[in-house]
Design a protein around this motif. Structure first.
Motif, PDB file in Angstrom:
ATOM      1  N   UNK A   1      68.053  97.010  13.221  1.00 37.30           N
ATOM      2  CA  UNK A   1      68.412  97.138  14.636  1.00 37.30           C
ATOM      3  C   UNK A   1      69.534  98.164  14.803  1.00 37.30           C
ATOM      4  N   UNK A   2      69.219  99.255  15.469  1.00 33.63           N
ATOM      5  CA  UNK A   2      70.205 100.307  15.700  1.00 33.63           C
ATOM      6  C   UNK A   2      70.014 100.904  17.099  1.00 33.63           C
ATOM      7  N   UNK A   3      71.105 101.293  17.728  1.00 29.37           N
ATOM      8  CA  UNK A   3      71.018 101.948  19.031  1.00 29.37           C
ATOM      9  C   UNK A   3      71.488 101.038  20.162  1.00 29.37           C
ATOM     10  N   UNK A   4      71.935 101.676  21.235  1.00 26.10           N
ATOM     11  CA  UNK A   4      72.388 100.960  22.433  1.00 26.10           C
ATOM     12  C   UNK A   4      71.415 101.306  23.559  1.00 26.10           C
ATOM     13  N   UNK A   5      70.770 100.286  24.110  1.00 26.43           N
ATOM     14  CA  UNK A   5      69.757 100.515  25.154  1.00 26.43           C
ATOM     15  C   UNK A   5      70.283 100.064  26.518  1.00 26.43           C
ATOM     16  N   UNK A   6      70.182 100.958  27.494  1.00 22.11           N
ATOM     17  CA  UNK A   6      70.553 100.616  28.871  1.00 22.11           C
ATOM     18  C   UNK A   6      69.266 100.536  29.694  1.00 22.11           C
ATOM     19  N   UNK A   7      69.055  99.429  30.354  1.00 25.56           N
ATOM     20  CA  UNK A   7      67.881  99.293  31.218  1.00 25.56           C
ATOM     21  C   UNK A   7      68.286  99.796  32.612  1.00 25.56           C
ATOM     22  N   UNK A   8      67.653 100.886  33.009  1.00 23.77           N
ATOM     23  CA  UNK A   8      68.006 101.536  34.280  1.00 23.77           C
ATOM     24  C   UNK A   8      67.339 100.792  35.432  1.00 23.77           C
ATOM     25  N   UNK A   9      68.145 100.443  36.423  1.00 29.37           N
ATOM     26  CA  UNK A   9      67.575  99.736  37.580  1.00 29.37           C
ATOM     27  C   UNK A   9      67.394 100.709  38.738  1.00 29.37           C
TER      28      UNK A   9
ATOM     29  N   UNK B   1      72.286 106.481  18.610  1.00 32.51           N
ATOM     30  CA  UNK B   1      71.949 107.110  19.892  1.00 32.51           C
ATOM     31  C   UNK B   1      72.045 106.142  21.071  1.00 32.51           C
ATOM     32  N   UNK B   2      72.257 106.736  22.250  1.00 32.55           N
ATOM     33  CA  UNK B   2      72.250 105.970  23.488  1.00 32.55           C
ATOM     34  C   UNK B   2      70.853 106.085  24.086  1.00 32.55           C
ATOM     35  N   UNK B   3      70.205 104.934  24.277  1.00 29.72           N
ATOM     36  CA  UNK B   3      68.828 104.896  24.750  1.00 29.72           C
ATOM     37  C   UNK B   3      68.797 104.390  26.191  1.00 29.72           C
ATOM     38  N   UNK B   4      67.801 104.849  26.944  1.00 31.70           N
ATOM     39  CA  UNK B   4      67.638 104.341  28.314  1.00 31.70           C
ATOM     40  C   UNK B   4      66.180 103.984  28.527  1.00 31.70           C
ATOM     41  N   UNK B   5      65.944 102.989  29.361  1.00 35.03           N
ATOM     42  CA  UNK B   5      64.571 102.610  29.721  1.00 35.03           C
ATOM     43  C   UNK B   5      64.450 102.680  31.233  1.00 35.03           C
ATOM     44  N   UNK B   6      63.487 103.496  31.683  1.00 34.42           N
ATOM     45  CA  UNK B   6      63.237 103.642  33.121  1.00 34.42           C
ATOM     46  C   UNK B   6      61.839 103.097  33.407  1.00 34.42           C
ATOM     47  N   UNK B   7      61.736 102.122  34.301  1.00 35.62           N
ATOM     48  CA  UNK B   7      60.444 101.534  34.658  1.00 35.62           C
ATOM     49  C   UNK B   7      60.256 101.681  36.169  1.00 35.62           C
ATOM     50  N   UNK B   8      59.041 102.047  36.589  1.00 34.40           N
ATOM     51  CA  UNK B   8      58.764 102.149  38.015  1.00 34.40           C
ATOM     52  C   UNK B   8      57.525 102.980  38.259  1.00 34.40           C
TER      53      UNK B   8
END
Ligand code: FAD
Length: 349
Positions: free
Chosen positions: A21-29, A56-63
């Motif tokens: 487990x590596x990385x920081x994930x931000x769930x984008x609202x 790395x800094x990770x982001x998740x964009x859903x829509x």
């Protein structure tokens, strides 16, 4: 169902190997293609955590139709953005969104996952946490990490009726998950030269499999969004009653802002709690904050001290609020506020 990992238990004594487990994930609202400010604030804070952990800094964009937000996430600091777009994802619904998050967490294995502590963020994070063998720290106001080897997320939040801060660790499980209050953390300056790898991922539930149907979306008629507001005109006990809040509303309207309040004004029943700024209210980070008839108690300033510009109006020149103000006006608020409103209106016309 197959995408929802079963909750497992772990021997509390053994320290498992979480090196996968590596990385920081931000769930984008987002709503209607517009991101909540807290998402960019979390990218700013996540960048610091990722730097300390050297990941790395990770982001998740859903829509639906949200590709521009993937680029925005890069401008606000994400190194890698996962993008999931589909018509059935146009409006937030727990099941399809949580499925996507769960599959991504399962495959990418971030060590930290952060959500805004908004209605949607709380719902999504809670739904995900019930399917993962891990915990969730809600409503955090401070985040830090212990460096390698523990790599623990130090998620702090007010506890015991807000009288003390508790730092909560998730030692035995990954990912470490938290929701974070809007307005507390600072976004990085938007920088269009920042680039990120954008990775498209699939939607997992076709419309016919989603039990919840959105019939209509009715916006809150009060339309108060303190945490997202750029301009806040707040009033305190110095107003002396509920009526003068109309005077503050007039100034707020003239400036395109919203009305806030101290707890003293809320406790007196002069204005609703949703307007309260501070430790037991909203944490705000507007471009402009008016503190009118507010003394500057620590429980208030903790909620507005990060405002870009603070203008304090108080008849007591020794009031603590002036220590937080960029501009201070000593005098009677009943004379000063109408004069400012009149001037603002004059300049606008
Ligand atoms: P006061 O301290 O009474 O100040 C009123 C000010 O108005 C004075 O400085 C006075 O000089 C000025 N004034 C009066 N008349 C005029 C006039 N005509 N013109 C100009 N100035 C005038 N407070 C919050 O705000 N938010 C919170 O979230 C919050 N959470 C709390 C949580 C806990 C656990 C506790 C114990 C307290 C909390 N409080 C909070 C309360 C906080 O401690 C203060 O009591 C409160 O902020 C005081 O509100 P105030 O500044 O409006 O009132």
């Amino acid at each position: 169902m197959s995408n929802e990992p079963k909750k497992e238990t772990q021997d509390a004594g053994a320290m498992p190997d979480w090196s996968a487990y590596r990385g920081v994930l931000i769930v984008i609202e987002q709503r209607d293609g517009e991101a909540k400010k807290v998402s960019w604030q979390l990218l700013g804070e996540g960048k610091k955590l990722a730097a300390k952990l050297e990941v790395p800094l990770l982001a998740l964009v859903i829509g639906n139709g949200v590709e521009p937000l993937a680029k925005e996430a890069a401008y606000y600091g994400a190194d890698k953005v996962y993008l999931c777009e589909a018509p059935e994802l146009g409006v937030y619904r727990t099941r399809p969104y949580s499925r996507i998050c769960l599959k991504l967490i399962d495959e990418v294995k971030p060590e930290i996952v952060l959500f805004g502590a908004t209605g949607t963020g709380r719902d999504l994070a809670g739904a995900i946490a019930t399917h993962l063998p891990t915990g969730l720290t809600a409503d955090t106001t401070e985040l830090d990490v212990e460096p390698h080897p523990s790599r623990l997320l130090l998620a702090s939040r007010p506890a015991f009726s807000e009288k003390m801060m508790a730092t909560i660790l998730c030692k035995q499980y990954r990912p470490q998950m938290a929701t974070a209050r809007a307005g507390v953390f600072q976004a990085l300056p938007r920088d269009e030269t920042r680039e990120a790898e954008i990775i498209r991922i699939e939607s997992l539930m076709p419309e016919e499999e989603i039990a919840a149907q959105v019939i209509d979306f009715i916006r809150d008629t009060g339309n108060l969004n303190l945490e997202e507001a750029d301009i806040i005109v707040s009033g305190g006990r110095g107003l002396g009653g509920p009526e003068p809040f109309a005077m503050l509303k007039e100034l707020a309207d003239a400036l395109g802002g919203v009305v806030g309040a101290s707890r003293a004004a809320v406790d007196a029943g002069w204005i609703k709690h949703e307007h309260q700024v501070g430790q037991t209210g909203s944490t705000v980070r507007p471009k402009l904050y008016f503190a009118i008839g507010i003394s500057g108690a620590v429980q208030h300033t903790v909620g507005m001290g990060n405002s870009d510009i603070v203008i304090a109006i108080n008849r007591d020149e020794k009031a603590t609020i002036f220590q937080f103000a960029h501009y201070g006006i000593v005098g009677d608020l009943f004379k000063i506020v109408p004069a400012i409103t009149e001037e603002v209106k004059k300049r606008k016309s």
